[in-house]
Design an enzyme around this catalytic site. Structure first.
Site, mmCIF file in Angstrom:
data_model
loop_
_atom_site.group_PDB
_atom_site.id
_atom_site.type_symbol
_atom_site.label_atom_id
_atom_site.label_comp_id
_atom_site.label_asym_id
_atom_site.label_seq_id
_atom_site.Cartn_x
_atom_site.Cartn_y
_atom_site.Cartn_z
ATOM 1 N N LYS A 59 -13.354 4.974 7.799
ATOM 2 C CA LYS A 59 -13.443 6.776 7.052
ATOM 3 C C LYS A 59 -14.672 6.878 6.706
ATOM 4 O O LYS A 59 -15.171 8.421 6.313
ATOM 5 C CB LYS A 59 -13.408 6.471 5.169
ATOM 6 C CG LYS A 59 -12.812 7.932 4.889
ATOM 7 C CD LYS A 59 -12.020 7.179 4.082
ATOM 8 C CE LYS A 59 -12.356 6.261 2.521
ATOM 9 N NZ LYS A 59 -13.478 7.521 1.622
ATOM 10 N N HIS B 33 1.151 -1.170 0.618
ATOM 11 C CA HIS B 33 -0.250 -0.578 0.405
ATOM 12 C C HIS B 33 0.945 1.037 0.004
ATOM 13 O O HIS B 33 2.501 1.099 0.702
ATOM 14 C CB HIS B 33 -0.831 0.262 1.294
ATOM 15 C CG HIS B 33 -2.305 -0.591 1.125
ATOM 16 N ND1 HIS B 33 -3.115 -0.570 0.327
ATOM 17 C CD2 HIS B 33 -2.841 -1.838 1.931
ATOM 18 C CE1 HIS B 33 -4.259 -1.342 0.498
ATOM 19 N NE2 HIS B 33 -3.927 -2.513 0.981
#
Length: 930
Positions: free
Chosen positions: A587, A153
């Site tokens: 999120k 990532h």
């Protein structure tokens, strides 16, 4: 000539040993900077550090003014040097800390202390206390599946060259502790340390170009050399001994998995060719390891026929050996191993189309050998050698040492090292299926159908072997690319065996049709064969958003009610994997709500699976940071609800956390043990995470509702918040940094909805707010206490903290995040927002919520200050501040310069590099930033 003042012996206090190591590495780096860049640069660094410490302790305004004055007056080259210095000070402090953890662990082992929580020995003791004798342990590990999965990532900031240098320094610290008994030896080690630190100082921090996917594959494979090849077999041996199992009795219960090269959700660079190359690279790593080990065994196994009796099977294996030397004609093991090595080399050539790069024995090179058809054939040959050794009293060599490790490695790694998962977004599958249907059945508008109509159509397709795909049609680029991926997966199964790709994951699953679409595409590639009732891979939904988590049990209920799928699942042992997304749920709904909805989803899923007689395997998409579900793995696994861990668990290891956990063999072994130990304990004692009071569930649900409202109000409902985020954090600069192969956003918009969760968390960590790891908690507790009454509400929350691992783990992770946050430093980032009114409207809200969250956390956990209950973590965080804080101050200055400059000149490029160096350094210092 430089002389070194060193102690002959390590200090009595282990904590003092840590401080000595930090001082030693800091002094060496300081000496290096002074020698190369001059005393003035070193003194400047020290001045900035002292001012930052003063500011941190009490937000000393005079220190802030002086600090800003000094930073504003620095030239661009000077500010870059300052940034690199503090970045390396932080990294070296972390290195000393890692070394210290290993030292403490060894000290306990040497002292024969009671096994610690999280160790395999501790887990075995706890399992035995719940009735797990050798037979039950053997049954558990015979049916278990535990898999940490490596994922790449865009927070993986360290270059391989930097990591290699740090590994060398870590090895020298270990030598210094264990092998330096004389003054000369210690001086020699310190000289080598200085050479490595010098190399580190003069090695480029940043990548010159963005990593490719195959670069990421290669980087991940270095951790097999560093840790997995050595430590996974050792862990197998320890489990076999505890369970009273023979070497070959237990299956591959622990496997390291990977996504790198197969995860194409949001990564346009993963295609069929990349998938093929990734699997080939992994296979080459595995085969070269086996060839090298067999070559070493040939040197070790010099047994002569005159002195030992060997089995007929061993004699048969030795027959036809490519080694025809008269010197070894009476050494059957060497002859047999030469034959094995020749077959491995032939296997390498057959699978990869080229000769192995590992060094072959001279007698094997160019030999005409038959390749192995499957890894089990290789294992069978090794077993022949082991059985023969046992026959003449050399059994210890059969089960231990190099041969035992190689047998276990073959079981754990196979031909392709690690199972490679494929992942794609549900929306892509949807578009591909729609195009296939439109071509095969003109007039069909799949995208216009409602969910029930889609399900009915897809189930009908799964009942017939008739293909949808025509090889004579020119499909869109997206569809052609996806079909090629599935075809390559089928080809990989035929080449390497079905173990190489076992799982396909559907991101953003929000309905049953998402799973059935993947099933239809698998059918088209021959990976699902209706006529035979065979499904070659796991079809795994990934539930990510709050809404999707809430819908997960109902979706799985509908899936299990479909006879065609249940028949396929039955052929796969009635085990169904479900992946849960921590990042996007956070999120979407904030830290508290994400944790609560994940828990609720698991409880609901367990109920559905139990009802249908299907075994659940949960795949936890955890990140390194708390805001992405990170935190201690042991506590996280034990906090799973009853029935969620049935000897089966997978979890992602992401970004820079991979290097922190598995870059060092001893640290890596402990982290592998933690996952195995937690899975055993959670299975043996499933009631541990149960809330002892029914009111606990209702209370956490109420807290979640309040926290959700507070979080959503700030992030999604406050006008201008998006602009505030982009201006007050380093998100713009992160998007341009050469961190990984994946873009920071799923689209080109600036919306928070489209932003990937990784850079979202990463950005808040850089500016020391850590918002995704705590925001909404303070407001939630305040509203709960108002509704329940101050005294009664606090009593209830304190009881939850003491008696319910689900809640205590949540608070423990928040404790760490709040300790790393710093609102004084955050204020300097807030000053980067151009609109003063916008800044005044948002930043005070963040500070107020931080103060509320901290105050209530301390009250609930009954601590005087953050991390009082976790002194090891407290020491770790405190040790980083003197180097991390200056990095933040310097970063703010560089952001201000960079954003006011324009053009592509040398000065602009220099300051851009400086910003990126500061991002790199802060991420390395924080360790679990993204």
């Amino acid at each position: 000539m430089v002389t070194f003042e060193v102690q002959k012996h390590r200090p009595e206090s282990l904590d003092e040993a840590l401080r000595e190591d930090i001082r030693l590495l800091g002094r060496i780096l300081g000496d290096t900077i002074r020698a190369i860049d001059g005393p003035a640069t070193y003194e400047l660094i020290e001045t900035i550090r002292q001012l930052a410490v003063r500011y941190h302790r009490n937000e000393d305004k005079a220190a802030q003014v002086e600090l800003e004055r000094i930073l504003a007056g620095l030239s661009d080259p000077d500010i870059n040097r300052i940034t690199r210095a503090f970045g390396y000070f932080s990294v070296l402090a972390n290195l000393a800390e890692d070394h210290h953890h290993t030292r403490r662990w060894r000290a306990r082992m040497v002292a024969g202390a009671t096994p610690r929580e999280g160790s395999l020995a501790g887990a075995l003791n706890r399992a035995k206390a719940h009735g797990f004798d050798e037979a039950r342990l053997k049954a558990f590990f015979g049916d278990a599946y535990i898999s940490p999965v490596l994922t790449a990532h865009p927070t993986e900031v360290q270059r391989r060259s930097i990591l290699d240098c740090l590994d060398a320094i870590a090895a020298l610290l270990t030598r210094r502790d264990r092998l330096a008994d004389t003054q000369d030896e210690r001086n020699e080690i310190e000289t080598e340390l200085r050479a490595k630190v010098l190399t580190l100082w003069q090695t480029r921090v940043l990548r010159m170009s963005k990593l490719s996917v195959l670069d990421e594959v290669s980087n991940a494979l270095t951790f097999f050399d560093a840790t997995f090849f050595a430590e996974v077999p050792k862990l197998y041996a320890a489990v076999e001994q505890a369970a009273g199992a023979g070497l070959a009795e237990l299956p591959a219960f622990l496997e390291v998995g990977t996504w790198i090269g197969g995860d194409r959700d949001g990564n346009p660079f993963v295609d069929a060719q990349v998938l093929r190359s990734a699997l080939a690279t992994q296979a080459e790593k595995a085969l070269n390891h086996y060839i090298t080990e067999v070559r070493a065994l040939r040197k070790e196994f010099s047994f002569a026929m005159l002195l030992v009796d060997v089995t007929p099977e061993l004699r048969a294996l030795a027959d036809g050996s490519p080694d025809t030397s008269a010197h070894r004609m009476d050494e059957p093991y060497r002859l047999a191993l030469a034959k094995i090595q020749g077959r491995l080399a032939a296997t390498h050539e057959a699978l990869l189309g080229r000769a192995p790069t590992s060094e072959l024995s001279a007698s094997v090179r160019g030999a005409d050998a038959a390749p192995y058809g499957a890894v089990e054939e290789f294992s069978a040959d090794l077993a022949v050698i082991a059985h023969s050794l046992e026959g003449h009293g050399a059994g210890v060599l059969a089960t231990q040492g190099r041969l035992g490790a190689l047998q276990r490695a073959a079981r754990a790694f196979g031909w392709t090292l690690a199972p490679l998962d494929l992942r794609q977004n549900a929306a892509v599958h949807e578009r591909v299926v729609a195009e296939l249907l439109a071509v095969a059945q003109p007039g069909t508008d799949y995208l216009a159908l409602d969910e029930q109509a889609r399900i009915a159509l897809l189930l009908k397709e799964l009942e017939t072997a008739r293909p949808l795909v025509s090889r004579h049609v020119a499909y869109s680029a997206e569809t052609a690319k996806e079909l090629a991926i599935f075809d390559e997966a089928r080809a990989a199964h035929l080449r390497y065996g079905k173990r190489c790709i076992r799982t396909m994951i559907i991101s953003k699953t929000d309905g049953l049709s998402d799973m059935l679409e993947l099933a239809v595409l698998l059918k088209e590639a021959g990976l699902l064969r209706p006529a035979e009732g065979e499904l070659d891979v796991n079809v795994v939904p990934l539930f990510e958003t709050i809404e999707d988590l809430r819908a997960a049990p109902a979706i799985m209920e509908m899936l299990f009610a479909a006879p065609v799928y249940r028949a396929l699942l039955a052929r796969r042992g009635n085990v169904q994997e479900v992946m849960l997304g921590y990042s996007d749920s956070n999120k979407d709904g904030g830290f508290i709500t994400s944790g609560w909805e994940l828990y609720r989803a698991e409880v609901g899923l367990v109920e559905v699976f139990t009802k249908h007689g299907v075994r659940i395997r949960l795949f936890h998409g955890r990140g390194g940071s708390v805001g992405r579900g990170g935190g201690p793995s042991y506590q996280a696994i034990l906090a799973q609800p009853r029935g969620a861990v049935q000897g089966q668990i997978r979890l992602t290891e992401q970004g820079e956390v991979i290097a922190a956990k598995y870059g060092n063999a001893e640290v890596g072994r402990r982290n592998l043990e933690v996952i195995v130990a937690a899975t055993l304990v959670a299975t043996a004692d499933p009631a541990a995470a149960e809330p002892p009071d029914a009111e606990f569930l209702a209370t956490l649900g109420e807290l979640s509702d309040y926290a959700f409202a507070a979080y959503r109000n700030l992030v999604y409902e406050t006008e201008g918040f998006e602009d505030y985020f982009w201006q007050s954090t380093v998100i713009s600069e992160i998007s341009a940094l050469n961190l990984g192969s994946r873009p920071a956003s799923r689209s080109k918009s600036r919306s928070i909805e489209d932003l990937r969760a990784i850079p979202w968390v990463f950005s808040w960590a850089q500016c020391r707010i850590m918002l995704p790891g705590w925001y909404g908690f303070g407001s939630a507790v305040e509203r709960l206490l108002a509704a329940r009454g101050e005294a009664e509400g606090m009593r209830l929350l304190q009881g939850m903290s003491k008696n319910w691992p689900v809640f205590s783990t949540l608070l423990s992770n928040m404790d760490m995040v709040l300790a790393k946050a710093d609102m004084g430093i955050a204020a300097r980032y807030a000053a980067l927002v151009h609109d003063e009114a916008l800044r005044a409207r948002i930043f005070p809200r963040i500070v107020g919520e931080y103060e509320r969250s901290k105050r209530y956390l301390l009250a609930i956990t009954e601590q005087a200050s953050l991390l009082d209950h976790n002194p090891v973590m407290r020491r770790s965080v405190v040790n980083r501040f003197p180097y991390l804080d200056p990095l933040n101050h310097v970063q703010v200055e560089m952001l201000r310069r960079y954003r006011t400059q324009s053009g592509e000149g040398e000065a602009s490029e220099r300051i851009r590099r400086g910003v990126h160096i500061s991002i790199n350094g802060a991420a390395a210092a924080l360790r679990n930033s993204g």
